[in-house]
Design a protein around this motif. Structure first.
Motif, mmCIF file in Angstrom:
data_model
loop_
_atom_site.group_PDB
_atom_site.id
_atom_site.type_symbol
_atom_site.label_atom_id
_atom_site.label_comp_id
_atom_site.label_asym_id
_atom_site.label_seq_id
_atom_site.Cartn_x
_atom_site.Cartn_y
_atom_site.Cartn_z
ATOM 1 N N GLY A 134 0.801 -1.135 0.033
ATOM 2 C CA GLY A 134 -0.150 0.235 -0.006
ATOM 3 C C GLY A 134 0.832 1.124 -0.195
ATOM 4 N N THR A 135 -0.312 2.667 -0.312
ATOM 5 C CA THR A 135 0.709 2.953 -0.181
ATOM 6 C C THR A 135 0.676 4.422 1.054
ATOM 7 O OG1 THR A 135 -0.168 3.864 -2.716
ATOM 8 C CG2 THR A 135 0.717 5.859 -1.988
ATOM 9 N N PRO A 136 1.734 5.072 2.086
ATOM 10 C CA PRO A 136 1.850 5.414 3.369
ATOM 11 C C PRO A 136 1.149 6.483 2.831
ATOM 12 C CG PRO A 136 4.062 4.240 2.304
ATOM 13 C CD PRO A 136 3.061 4.862 0.828
ATOM 14 N N ILE A 137 0.890 7.406 3.987
ATOM 15 C CA ILE A 137 -0.094 8.503 3.755
ATOM 16 C C ILE A 137 0.865 9.728 2.883
ATOM 17 C CG2 ILE A 137 1.029 9.853 6.579
ATOM 18 C CD1 ILE A 137 -2.794 9.796 6.059
ATOM 19 N N HIS A 138 0.360 10.821 2.821
ATOM 20 C CA HIS A 138 0.722 11.483 1.476
ATOM 21 C C HIS A 138 0.043 12.308 0.887
ATOM 22 C CE1 HIS A 138 -0.390 8.381 -1.162
ATOM 23 N NE2 HIS A 138 -0.634 9.335 -1.861
ATOM 24 N N ASP A 139 -0.391 13.780 -0.028
ATOM 25 C CA ASP A 139 -1.158 14.113 -0.424
ATOM 26 C C ASP A 139 -0.350 15.057 -1.187
ATOM 27 O OD1 ASP A 139 0.699 15.958 0.144
ATOM 28 O OD2 ASP A 139 -0.682 18.036 0.567
ATOM 29 N N TRP B 166 -8.858 2.835 2.252
ATOM 30 C CA TRP B 166 -8.566 3.923 2.298
ATOM 31 C C TRP B 166 -9.079 5.122 3.367
ATOM 32 C CZ3 TRP B 166 -6.903 7.687 -2.364
ATOM 33 C CH2 TRP B 166 -7.188 6.690 -3.508
ATOM 34 N N CYS B 167 -8.000 6.074 3.754
ATOM 35 C CA CYS B 167 -8.049 6.567 5.283
ATOM 36 C C CYS B 167 -7.401 8.038 4.917
ATOM 37 C CB CYS B 167 -7.641 6.351 6.127
ATOM 38 S SG CYS B 167 -7.828 7.735 7.536
ATOM 39 N N CYS B 168 -8.701 8.818 4.506
ATOM 40 C CA CYS B 168 -8.540 10.306 3.937
ATOM 41 C C CYS B 168 -8.357 11.398 5.158
ATOM 42 C CB CYS B 168 -9.576 10.429 2.793
ATOM 43 S SG CYS B 168 -9.208 9.054 1.537
ATOM 44 N N LEU B 169 -7.694 12.305 4.969
ATOM 45 C CA LEU B 169 -7.292 13.513 6.235
ATOM 46 C C LEU B 169 -7.928 14.300 5.916
ATOM 47 C CD1 LEU B 169 -5.303 11.348 9.016
ATOM 48 C CD2 LEU B 169 -8.224 11.270 9.254
ATOM 49 N N PRO B 170 -8.543 15.321 5.757
ATOM 50 C CA PRO B 170 -8.688 16.637 5.272
ATOM 51 C C PRO B 170 -6.987 17.710 5.931
ATOM 52 C CG PRO B 170 -9.088 16.757 7.829
ATOM 53 C CD PRO B 170 -9.134 15.291 7.408
ATOM 54 N N PRO B 171 -6.812 18.266 5.024
ATOM 55 C CA PRO B 171 -5.672 19.171 4.294
ATOM 56 C C PRO B 171 -5.020 19.873 5.647
ATOM 57 C CG PRO B 171 -7.218 19.895 3.030
ATOM 58 C CD PRO B 171 -7.863 19.115 3.546
ATOM 59 N N ASP B 172 -6.627 20.011 6.937
ATOM 60 C CA ASP B 172 -5.842 21.005 7.838
ATOM 61 C C ASP B 172 -5.575 20.106 9.522
ATOM 62 O OD1 ASP B 172 -9.030 20.356 8.574
ATOM 63 O OD2 ASP B 172 -8.905 22.146 8.930
ATOM 64 N N ASP C 106 -4.321 17.989 12.160
ATOM 65 C CA ASP C 106 -3.367 17.545 13.097
ATOM 66 C C ASP C 106 -2.171 16.399 12.689
ATOM 67 O OD1 ASP C 106 -1.399 17.078 14.983
ATOM 68 O OD2 ASP C 106 -2.487 17.793 16.526
ATOM 69 N N GLU C 107 -0.612 16.937 12.082
ATOM 70 C CA GLU C 107 0.455 16.279 11.803
ATOM 71 C C GLU C 107 0.563 15.246 12.767
ATOM 72 O OE1 GLU C 107 4.224 18.844 13.695
ATOM 73 O OE2 GLU C 107 3.502 18.910 11.496
ATOM 74 N N THR C 108 0.399 15.092 13.751
ATOM 75 C CA THR C 108 0.516 13.833 14.532
ATOM 76 C C THR C 108 -0.105 12.201 14.567
ATOM 77 O OG1 THR C 108 -0.976 14.321 16.626
ATOM 78 C CG2 THR C 108 1.803 15.264 16.790
ATOM 79 N N LEU C 109 -1.412 12.566 13.464
ATOM 80 C CA LEU C 109 -1.879 11.665 13.121
ATOM 81 C C LEU C 109 -1.745 11.144 11.961
ATOM 82 C CD1 LEU C 109 -4.492 10.202 13.711
ATOM 83 C CD2 LEU C 109 -6.060 11.509 12.483
ATOM 84 N N LEU C 110 -0.571 12.671 11.520
ATOM 85 C CA LEU C 110 0.101 11.852 10.375
ATOM 86 C C LEU C 110 1.038 10.701 9.808
ATOM 87 C CD1 LEU C 110 -0.226 15.214 8.322
ATOM 88 C CD2 LEU C 110 -1.944 13.066 8.217
ATOM 89 N N LEU C 111 2.628 11.602 11.118
ATOM 90 C CA LEU C 111 3.135 10.807 11.689
ATOM 91 C C LEU C 111 3.114 9.969 12.581
ATOM 92 C CD1 LEU C 111 6.011 13.266 9.699
ATOM 93 C CD2 LEU C 111 5.078 11.635 9.034
#
Length: 358
Positions: free
Chosen positions: A209-214, A231-237, A239-244
């Motif tokens: 699979g594809t790691p988190i990115h935009d 898929w899990c999709c997260l809005p542009p704003d 919290d970055e702690t949920l990304l990394l």
């Protein structure tokens, strides 16, 4: 020590991707521990997927692609992630009897070498240095990704420009829906500002699979031909702690010693993501469905079945930059900006500036 004679084409590709990695490094996950084979349960009726004991429920509505068939510029596409249906019904790759575009089908129709992506974090700094034939990748799938914790997947643009063994062009089996057919950044394709192609073939074994990115400047659409994707999709704003997820700073903003791997594989991300925010969009994508993502939405994608998809990006509409574009060109819509007399050169200049900014 693996005998040289026992190396497969995938093993050779791994050495090209990450020359300093040991064979056993590919089978350990974040935290340097081995994971058992991925455990997946797909409930088609409820549109949910359970991965390694955790259930993810689809919460995105399906929208008929027919609603956008007259929208040549994508101005009416949804503001958030959506699943569009019916857009692939006339694709020979999807609708022709006996043509499945499974990895087995593709392997029997093409001998071209394709690029690989994915793998653990140490492998993802490489771009297209590992290449195998589709038959060699099929063998990798039949071995369930050779026990890799983050299996490699095919991520290749060139095969879409080639022909099958019977002489037919690969692109004859596909078509771009009208609502994605205008790309105002097409004029800088292949330049230093947009060096990567916009269209890719993806073939991934279960667990890859594809790691988190935009995609900060372009919308993306992904058409699934075979298999199932989570898929899990997260809005542009968000919290970055949920990304990394493992990113941990001291008060002085320096990395702690022995920092955990925070560039997680898709499987590790779904295992470690914890409770998701209310704005998270979960999609269980099935064949015939097109996932649409506005620009700037973060997303992580896990192949919960061996899957084949076509993925494209375009700048026909941009949820974050649309207002800027309208102000820049003093127009009411993105399409007017692109096609108004005298604006083509300005669009080119503006798109280059926005690539530099982002």
């Amino acid at each position: 020590m693996v005998e040289e004679s026992s190396f497969t084409a995938i093993d050779t590709a791994k050495r090209n991707i990450a020359p300093h990695a040991k064979p056993e490094d590919w089978s350990t996950s974040a935290g340097n521990r081995s994971l058992p084979s991925i455990d997946v349960d797909i409930d088609v009726h409820s549109r949910s997927v359970t991965v390694d004991g955790r259930r993810f429920q689809d919460n995105v509505d399906r929208v008929s692609g027919a609603l956008f068939e007259d929208d040549l510029y994508g101005d009416s596409l949804p503001d958030g992630p959506a699943v569009l249906t019916g857009l692939m019904d006339d694709w020979p790759a999807f609708s022709n009897p006996g043509v499945s575009w499974s990895v087995q089908d593709l392997a029997s129709r093409s001998t071209a070498k394709v690029s690989l992506d994915g793998g653990p974090s140490f492998a993802r700094s490489s771009m297209s240095t590992g290449r195998v034939t589709l038959f060699e990748y099929q063998q990798y799938c039949e071995r369930n990704g050779a026990g890799d914790s983050a299996p490699l997947y095919v991520f290749d643009p060139d095969i879409l420009k080639s022909t099958f063994l019977d002489g037919t062009h690969v692109t004859d089996s596909l078509s771009t829906p009208p609502c994605f057919s205008r790309d105002f950044m097409e004029c800088i394709n292949g330049s230093q500002y947009r060096p990567l192609p916009s269209a890719w073939l993806l073939v991934g074994v279960t667990g890859s699979g594809t790691p988190i990115h935009d995609h900060p400047l372009t919308v993306a659409w992904n058409a699934l031909l075979v298999g199932c994707k989570l898929w899990c999709c997260l809005p542009p704003d968000v919290d970055e702690t949920l990304l990394l997820l493992n990113l941990d700073f001291q008060e002085n903003q320096e990395f702690q010693e022995n920092q955990k791997d925070f560039d997680l594989s898709a499987r590790d991300w779904f295992r470690q993501c914890g409770e998701l925010v209310d704005t998270a969009k979960i999609i269980v994508q099935r064949p015939g469905e097109v996932v649409f993502l506005p620009a700037g939405w973060f997303h992580v994608v896990l192949n919960v079945e061996t899957s084949t998809a076509i993925s494209l990006t375009s700048a026909n509409i941009d949820s974050r930059n649309d207002t800027t574009i309208r102000r820049t060109f003093k127009v009411q819509s993105f399409s007017e900006a692109y096609y108004s007399s005298g604006n083509v050169a300005a669009c080119k200049n503006h798109s280059i500036k926005m690539f530099i900014i982002n």
